[in-house]
Design an enzyme around this catalytic site. Structure first.
Site, PDB file in Angstrom:
ATOM      1  N   LYS A   1      34.263  21.842 -34.125  1.00  0.00           N
ATOM      2  CA  LYS A   1      34.051  20.964 -35.283  1.00  0.00           C
ATOM      3  C   LYS A   1      32.729  21.266 -35.989  1.00  0.00           C
ATOM      4  CE  LYS A   1      34.376  17.134 -32.916  1.00  0.00           C
ATOM      5  NZ  LYS A   1      34.718  17.750 -31.628  1.00  0.00           N
ATOM      6  N   THR A   2      31.670  21.277 -35.207  1.00  0.00           N
ATOM      7  CA  THR A   2      30.369  21.524 -35.815  1.00  0.00           C
ATOM      8  C   THR A   2      30.332  22.939 -36.389  1.00  0.00           C
ATOM      9  OG1 THR A   2      29.412  20.009 -34.206  1.00  0.00           O
ATOM     10  CG2 THR A   2      27.882  21.413 -35.397  1.00  0.00           C
TER      11      THR A   2
ATOM     12  N   ASP B   1      28.737  14.827 -39.409  1.00  0.00           N
ATOM     13  CA  ASP B   1      29.157  15.258 -38.065  1.00  0.00           C
ATOM     14  C   ASP B   1      29.170  14.016 -37.161  1.00  0.00           C
ATOM     15  OD1 ASP B   1      29.918  16.801 -35.948  1.00  0.00           O
ATOM     16  OD2 ASP B   1      28.085  17.995 -35.828  1.00  0.00           O
ATOM     17  N   GLU B   2      29.949  14.058 -36.092  1.00  0.00           N
ATOM     18  CA  GLU B   2      30.017  12.941 -35.132  1.00  0.00           C
ATOM     19  C   GLU B   2      30.356  11.634 -35.843  1.00  0.00           C
ATOM     20  OE1 GLU B   2      29.586  13.557 -31.928  1.00  0.00           O
ATOM     21  OE2 GLU B   2      28.351  15.361 -31.802  1.00  0.00           O
TER      22      GLU B   2
ATOM     23  N   GLN C   1      34.996  10.513 -28.259  1.00  0.00           N
ATOM     24  CA  GLN C   1      33.562  10.617 -27.975  1.00  0.00           C
ATOM     25  C   GLN C   1      32.758   9.504 -28.631  1.00  0.00           C
ATOM     26  OE1 GLN C   1      31.815  14.692 -27.756  1.00  0.00           O
ATOM     27  NE2 GLN C   1      33.759  15.312 -28.672  1.00  0.00           N
TER      28      GLN C   1
ATOM     29  N   ARG D   1      30.302  18.728 -21.916  1.00  0.00           N
ATOM     30  CA  ARG D   1      29.119  19.528 -22.292  1.00  0.00           C
ATOM     31  C   ARG D   1      29.105  20.843 -21.530  1.00  0.00           C
ATOM     32  NH1 ARG D   1      29.099  18.136 -26.583  1.00  0.00           N
ATOM     33  NH2 ARG D   1      30.928  17.003 -25.909  1.00  0.00           N
TER      34      ARG D   1
HETATM   35  P1  ATP Z   1      31.562  18.527 -29.752  1.00  0.00           P
HETATM   36  O1  ATP Z   1      32.747  17.613 -29.917  1.00  0.00           O
HETATM   37  O2  ATP Z   1      31.098  18.552 -28.354  1.00  0.00           O
HETATM   38  O3  ATP Z   1      30.515  18.274 -30.769  1.00  0.00           O
HETATM   39  P2  ATP Z   1      32.504  20.703 -31.379  1.00  0.00           P
HETATM   40  O4  ATP Z   1      33.944  20.447 -31.657  1.00  0.00           O
HETATM   41  O5  ATP Z   1      31.534  20.385 -32.432  1.00  0.00           O
HETATM   42  O6  ATP Z   1      32.122  20.004 -30.011  1.00  0.00           O
HETATM   43  P3  ATP Z   1      31.316  23.312 -31.419  1.00  0.00           P
HETATM   44  O7  ATP Z   1      30.012  22.948 -30.813  1.00  0.00           O
HETATM   45  O8  ATP Z   1      31.384  23.563 -32.870  1.00  0.00           O
HETATM   46  O9  ATP Z   1      32.402  22.228 -30.988  1.00  0.00           O
HETATM   47  O10 ATP Z   1      31.922  24.553 -30.689  1.00  0.00           O
HETATM   48  C1  ATP Z   1      31.968  24.671 -29.278  1.00  0.00           C
HETATM   49  C2  ATP Z   1      31.699  26.097 -28.852  1.00  0.00           C
HETATM   50  O11 ATP Z   1      32.806  26.912 -29.164  1.00  0.00           O
HETATM   51  C3  ATP Z   1      30.515  26.711 -29.566  1.00  0.00           C
HETATM   52  O12 ATP Z   1      29.829  27.535 -28.663  1.00  0.00           O
HETATM   53  C4  ATP Z   1      31.170  27.518 -30.660  1.00  0.00           C
HETATM   54  O13 ATP Z   1      30.356  28.568 -31.083  1.00  0.00           O
HETATM   55  C5  ATP Z   1      32.426  28.008 -29.979  1.00  0.00           C
HETATM   56  N1  ATP Z   1      33.530  28.293 -30.908  1.00  0.00           N
HETATM   57  C6  ATP Z   1      34.058  27.477 -31.831  1.00  0.00           C
HETATM   58  N2  ATP Z   1      35.094  28.076 -32.473  1.00  0.00           N
HETATM   59  C7  ATP Z   1      35.232  29.294 -31.936  1.00  0.00           C
HETATM   60  C8  ATP Z   1      36.124  30.413 -32.165  1.00  0.00           C
HETATM   61  N3  ATP Z   1      37.082  30.370 -33.079  1.00  0.00           N
HETATM   62  N4  ATP Z   1      35.959  31.501 -31.406  1.00  0.00           N
HETATM   63  C9  ATP Z   1      34.990  31.566 -30.465  1.00  0.00           C
HETATM   64  N5  ATP Z   1      34.126  30.578 -30.205  1.00  0.00           N
HETATM   65  C10 ATP Z   1      34.244  29.452 -30.926  1.00  0.00           C
HETATM   66 MG    MG Z   2      29.874  19.094 -32.511  1.00  0.00          MG
END
Ligand code: ATP
Ligand code: MG
Length: 723
Positions: A36-37, A221-222, A252, A605
């Site tokens: 997401k982020t 975000d969040e 979350q 995490r």
């Molecule tokens: P959270 O809900 O915990 O905030 P999030 O959904 O924001 O998580 P991110 O932090 O954006 O998730 O991504 C999680 C990890 O996965 C990061 O290390 C990111 O770089 C990696 N990632 C995301 N998309 C891909 C992809 N398509 N290929 C490889 N790695 C990825």
């Molecule tokens: Mg995030």
């Protein structure tokens, strides 16, 4: 930059988000670690490089300072040079900057001060005193909770109507009195920052219009953790023409206790009929084992939008559940594991130790120090909250703003100058009667002259000192100024005289504080250096002590502040009934669900390795207790975990089978989960039971009295119907 660069390594869904037409509103709902982020950041870069939006048109909001910094870094990595023009911050920093700019439009003095949660506590307890409300009956915490909750929901005292509720009438009176005091003294607490920013937009449409014109692209975000006012503020900013991108995960949502409303997700779908919703389900962060455990855990919640994460990643190691004999053993085990990790050429920066309560860090810190393992803490025992720092800050604040009552109270007699409680009471009463600040009351007293002499001499001396400090230091560089004030206020000498280790530590902290002043760079040039430094300190008081940059540190933080972050190796410690879930929540199903989400945030995490610990015995709430492993441990699939016991595994196994088996009853029909009433302790819920028959021991969490063990036959309990 090439389009393809921004889309490479993304899956189809993620690409769809990043490259969506610029005039779409987007809602990305997805589980932890699904990117997401990452898509939010790439979308920002996409709008700038492909759609040619100015970086000035972009504002991105997130929840913690650490998350904001990380987002800024990720944007910088993609965009390089133009980095500084994009506005990224937390709701609090953004509101604070807005209010600084428009202070006159929201009836604040130019030099208004921000109250952090400790200052707020301090002020409220003083006011309870003035109002003659007994602190035992009216706890400052309860009043603060009431005030913040009302503010988070956009309610001023005048908006609140009460019918026949004596308790609330008193709370409202405290709210009103507190607000009057803050307004008079130019003090703004955290919730007030948001509420004022919202009211600014509400009342000054031309100002709102200016920002609507500027910020045409708004990112959050969040999102699941926004409260009423935050969401209302976002809507104002989006206005009729702005475009919104929201990312969040209902699983979350962990700030319900602070007024966050998961319903905002549904609200946004209603409010923006054209919003495009995209779900991401592939997780890139964790191993299969970790993800499976997280999925299983969260599936026990009933209030969910529902989704399942999957990964192409490897199974990975099983999650280790370590049952420690006590808290020392728990720390020892963690240290051993960290050493082993580090000796195998893994970096400590990639390790995080997460806990539910701030106080859990202390023992661990001692163990880390003893073993020479460097660490840093986010949140918790905060550097800027330490006594000596608070005292220096109070002097600095008074220099900037004489009407800051909280600071005035804190240092009027520090170092001791013979101004006792009696004199202070006179000043306080005067301030109540004539609606003056404490400083103004002193001036009043000195003018009136019908006041006993000795006190007026010392009060005059104190006022002179502050005036002198302002005059003398006006043109100094910030750190010279701070140093001067520390010395001339007498604080330095006072601590120097404390000949023990504490005194030394205080002097060390003061020096560290000077370092902070030396390193400080002003962002907003419309205010003085000292003023912007003070704002910076207030907003960062939850950002821990000395963070040694470039050093390899284990990261310690609460589960709440770990949101959005990821680490190769994660410990979640003290996973016990009464801690996680916290004993305050054991009583209510809804709160249990929020605690479960918190556990879910913790587990997700972890990228590679996860260790969960609990103890059989620990010192808690002033007593040695025998906690039970958390029900959340019992909810993890057996095949994903490996248990390690020092003592007999059979006892342990039994304990938590008991606990988790809803149908377990003994001959007297006591069962876990049963609601009961006790003559003296009031209502409670049975959370554990050992033994059979009427001699069995019941562990009960009482609504008002906390957790107790009682022997069934003497407890004379009555049953309540479970809803
Ligand atoms: P959270 O809900 O915990 O905030 P999030 O959904 O924001 O998580 P991110 O932090 O954006 O998730 O991504 C999680 C990890 O996965 C990061 O290390 C990111 O770089 C990696 N990632 C995301 N998309 C891909 C992809 N398509 N290929 C490889 N790695 C990825
Ligand atoms: Mg995030």
């Amino acid at each position: 930059m090439q389009k393809s660069y921004l889309l490479k390594d993304l899956n189809d869904k993620q690409r769809e988000v990043v490259s969506a037409p610029y005039d779409l509103n987007l809602l990305v709902l997805a589980g932890a670690g699904s990117g997401k982020t990452r898509v939010l950041v790439n979308r920002i870069a996409w709008l700038i490089t492909v759609e040619k939006f100015s970086p000035y048109s972009i504002i991105a909001v997130t929840f913690t300072n650490k998350a904001a910094i990380e987002m800024q870094q990720r944007v910088n990595q993609l965009l390089g040079v133009i980095k500084n023009k994009i506005l990224i911050g937390t709701f609090h920093t953004l509101s604070s900057n807005l209010l600084r700019k428009h202070y006159m439009h929201v009836n604040l003095p130019k030099d208004f001060q921000i109250l952090d949660s400790n200052d707020q506590y301090y002020l409220v307890s003083k006011l309870l005193n003035v109002l003659n409300l007994n602190e035992k009956q009216w706890s400052p915490q309860q009043c603060i909770w009431y005030i913040n909750n009302k503010k988070n929901n956009g309610l001023r005292p005048k908006d609140i109507q009460i019918k026949n509720n004596k308790i609330e009438e008193t709370l409202l009176k405290v709210y009103q009195f507190y607000q009057d005091t803050c307004d008079r003294s130019g003090l703004v607490d955290f919730s007030e920052l948001l509420l004022r920013a919202y009211e600014l937009f509400l009342n000054k449409t031309d100002i709102l219009q200016y920002y609507c014109n500027r910020f045409t692209n708004i990112f959050v975000d969040e999102f699941q953790d926004t409260n009423f006012v935050q969401y209302a503020w976002i809507r104002q900013l989006v206005g009729k023409t702005g475009k919104l991108m929201i990312v969040g995960d209902d699983d979350q949502s962990i700030y319900g206790w602070r007024g966050a409303q998961i319903e905002n997700i549904k609200r946004v779908i209603d409010d923006f009929s054209d919003i495009k919703t995209i779900l991401l389900e592939q997780n890139y962060r964790s191993t299969k084992n970790i993800l499976k455990a997280a999925n299983a855990l969260i599936s026990n919640n009933s209030i969910r939008m529902g989704k399942k994460l999957w990964t192409k990643g490897i199974d990975g190691e099983p999650i280790v559940i370590y049952c420690a004999s006590n808290e020392l053993d728990e720390s020892r085990y963690i240290i051993d594991q960290l050493k082993y990790w580090n000796e195998n050429n893994n970096s400590l920066n990639n390790c995080a130790i997460l806990y539910r309560r701030n106080s859990q860090s202390r023992l661990l810190e001692e163990a880390l120090i003893k073993n020479g393992i460097p660490y840093c803490i986010y949140g918790g025992k905060k550097f800027f909250d330490r006594k000596e720092i608070k005292e220096v800050l109070s002097y600095l604040r008074l220099v900037v703003n004489r009407n800051d009552d909280a600071s005035f109270e804190r240092v009027i007699n520090i170092p001791a100058r013979g101004i006792g409680e009696t004199t202070l009471d006179i000043i306080r009463n005067l301030s109540c009667k004539h609606k003056l600040t404490l400083w103004e009351s002193c001036e009043y007293l000195l003018r009136e002259k019908n006041y006993f002499k000795r006190a007026s001499v010392v009060i005059q001396r104190f006022l002179n000192l502050i005036n002198f400090l302002e005059k003398e230091t006006k043109n100094m560089n910030l750190h010279v100024q701070v140093n001067y004030i520390i010395k001339k206020s007498g604080l330095f000498d006072m601590y120097k005289k404390e000949k023990n280790e504490k005194g030394e530590a205080r002097i060390e902290n003061l020096n560290e504080f000077l370092n902070a002043a030396l390193e400080f760079k002003r962002q907003d040039e419309s205010t003085s250096y000292l003023q912007s430094f003070l704002s910076y300190v207030s907003l960062n008081s939850s950002n821990e002590k000395k963070i040694i940059i470039n050093q390899d540190n284990v990261q310690l933080m609460t589960l709440h502040s770990a949101k959005g972050l990821e680490f190769q190796f994660v410990f979640i410690i003290g996973v016990e009934e009464g801690i996680l879930p916290s004993y305050m929540s054991i009583y209510k199903d809804q709160k249990i669900e929020e605690e479960r989400r918190l556990a879910y945030v913790g587990i997700t995490r972890a990228m590679k390795k996860l260790i969960i610990t609990y103890t059989e015995s620990r010192f808690l709430y002033g007593k040695r207790v025998n906690p039970l492993p958390s029900r959340f441990i019992g909810e993890l699939p057996i095949e994903c975990i490996k248990k390690i016991y020092l003592t007999s595994p059979i006892n342990n196994e039994k304990k938590y089978l008991n606990f988790n088996s809803e149908v377990y009853k003994n001959d007297f029909e006591y069962k876990v989960g049963q609601l009961v009433v006790h003559d003296k302790f009031g209502e409670g819920k049975i959370i554990n039971l050992i033994g059979i028959g009427k001699e069995c021991k019941l562990q009960i969490v009482f609504q008002k009295q906390g957790v107790k063990w009682l022997v069934a036959q003497y407890a004379r309990l009555n049953y309540l119907n479970n809803k």
